[in-house]
Design an enzyme around this catalytic site. Structure first.
Site, PDB file in Angstrom:
ATOM      1  N   ASP A 100       0.847  -1.197   0.000  1.00  0.00           N
ATOM      2  CA  ASP A 100       0.000   0.000   0.000  1.00  0.00           C
ATOM      3  C   ASP A 100       0.881   1.245   0.000  1.00  0.00           C
ATOM      4  O   ASP A 100       2.035   1.210   0.443  1.00  0.00           O
ATOM      5  CB  ASP A 100      -0.875   0.030   1.265  1.00  0.00           C
ATOM      6  CG  ASP A 100      -1.838  -1.146   1.319  1.00  0.00           C
ATOM      7  OD1 ASP A 100      -2.121  -1.732   0.258  1.00  0.00           O
ATOM      8  OD2 ASP A 100      -2.279  -1.478   2.435  1.00  0.00           O
TER       9      ASP A 100
HETATM   10  N1  URA Z   1      -1.122  -5.965   3.925  1.00  0.00           N
HETATM   11  C1  URA Z   1      -1.641  -4.715   3.955  1.00  0.00           C
HETATM   12  O1  URA Z   1      -2.666  -4.469   4.591  1.00  0.00           O
HETATM   13  N2  URA Z   1      -1.006  -3.762   3.270  1.00  0.00           N
HETATM   14  C2  URA Z   1       0.159  -3.955   2.591  1.00  0.00           C
HETATM   15  O2  URA Z   1       0.720  -3.013   2.032  1.00  0.00           O
HETATM   16  C3  URA Z   1       0.684  -5.258   2.589  1.00  0.00           C
HETATM   17  C4  URA Z   1       0.026  -6.249   3.260  1.00  0.00           C
END
Ligand code: URA
Length: 235
Positions: A100
């Site tokens: 993310d």
């Molecule tokens: N899980 C999440 O919630 N976000 C990420 O960026 C990676 C794994």
């Protein structure tokens, strides 16, 4: 392969720079100074540029410590992407999976599409380790629930995961998962009573984030790390 093409491909130079290097006598073939930029390099021949062996590496692999605020895409008209952070010398690299925008930590960038495809396929159960900080209170049996597989609202529950809660006053935890569902860590933590405020990936397929890399910094993977990836990609 022609010598100038070989140098352009594996020493990541332009064809023009490669030709110039040959003319300047900076290139050798099996220890002999190369004289023709259009000469052929045959299998097993050793090519050196300025005395350094240039290997015919088929693919490149980089470890990036992804900073917050950049997106895991190859290009975007507005946002800065992880690709913008890495000088891959003309190679068409892409991120192996996605983090993310606000997630930091280990992201591997490569042009090895076949390996990336295998490592990202749910069939291979590649392990990813995350550290997260959270607000709220995790339920008392959070470790057991994670190990049993948490229902995060998909057709099937998340696969069993290892939740480790350090004995520290900070609300932080470590979670090892073997799949990569959308926002998986945040959704699992939410189900356990925690709202993730910071998330950082520290390991992917046995490759561990190099703590010497500051956010935004990157380096090529070592041979050993590439071997780890290939092993993980054998399933
Ligand atoms: N899980 C999440 O919630 N976000 C990420 O960026 C990676 C794994």
């Amino acid at each position: 392969m022609r010598l100038d093409k070989y140098l352009a491909t594996y020493a990541q130079m332009s064809r023009k720079e490669a030709k110039k290097a040959v003319r300047e006598g900076r290139v050798s073939l099996d220890g002999e100074a190369a004289v023709r930029e259009d000469g052929k390099v045959t299998d097993g021949q050793e090519v050196c540029l300025d005395g350094v062996v240039i290997r015919a590496e088929e693919f490149v692999y980089y470890m990036l410590n992804k900073p917050a605020g950049v997106i895991s895409a190859t290009s975007d008209r507005i946002e800065r992407t992880v690709i913008d952070l890495v000088d891959a010398k003309g190679r068409e690299i892409f991120p192996m999976g996605r983090l993310d925008r606000d997630t930091t930590g280990l992201l591997i960038l490569t042009d090895d599409g076949a390996l990336a495809h295998r490592l990202l396929s749910p069939r291979y159960h590649v392990e990813k380790v995350y550290e997260f900080w959270y607000e709220g209170q995790l339920v008392p049996d959070a470790v057991r629930l994670a190990a049993e597989g948490i229902d995060i609202g998909e057709k099937t529950p998340a696969k069993p995961a290892l939740l480790e809660l350090p004995d520290s006053p900070e609300s932080s935890a470590r979670l090892t998962i073997s799949e990569g569902k959308y926002h998986q860590v945040k959704r699992m933590a939410a189900k356990l009573g925690g709202h993730v405020t910071q998330l950082r990936r520290v390991s992917f397929a046995g490759v561990v984030l190099d703590e010497a890399l500051q956010p935004g910094e990157y380096r090529p993977l070592t041979e050993e790390e590439v071997i780890h990836l290939r092993e993980a990609g054998k399933g």
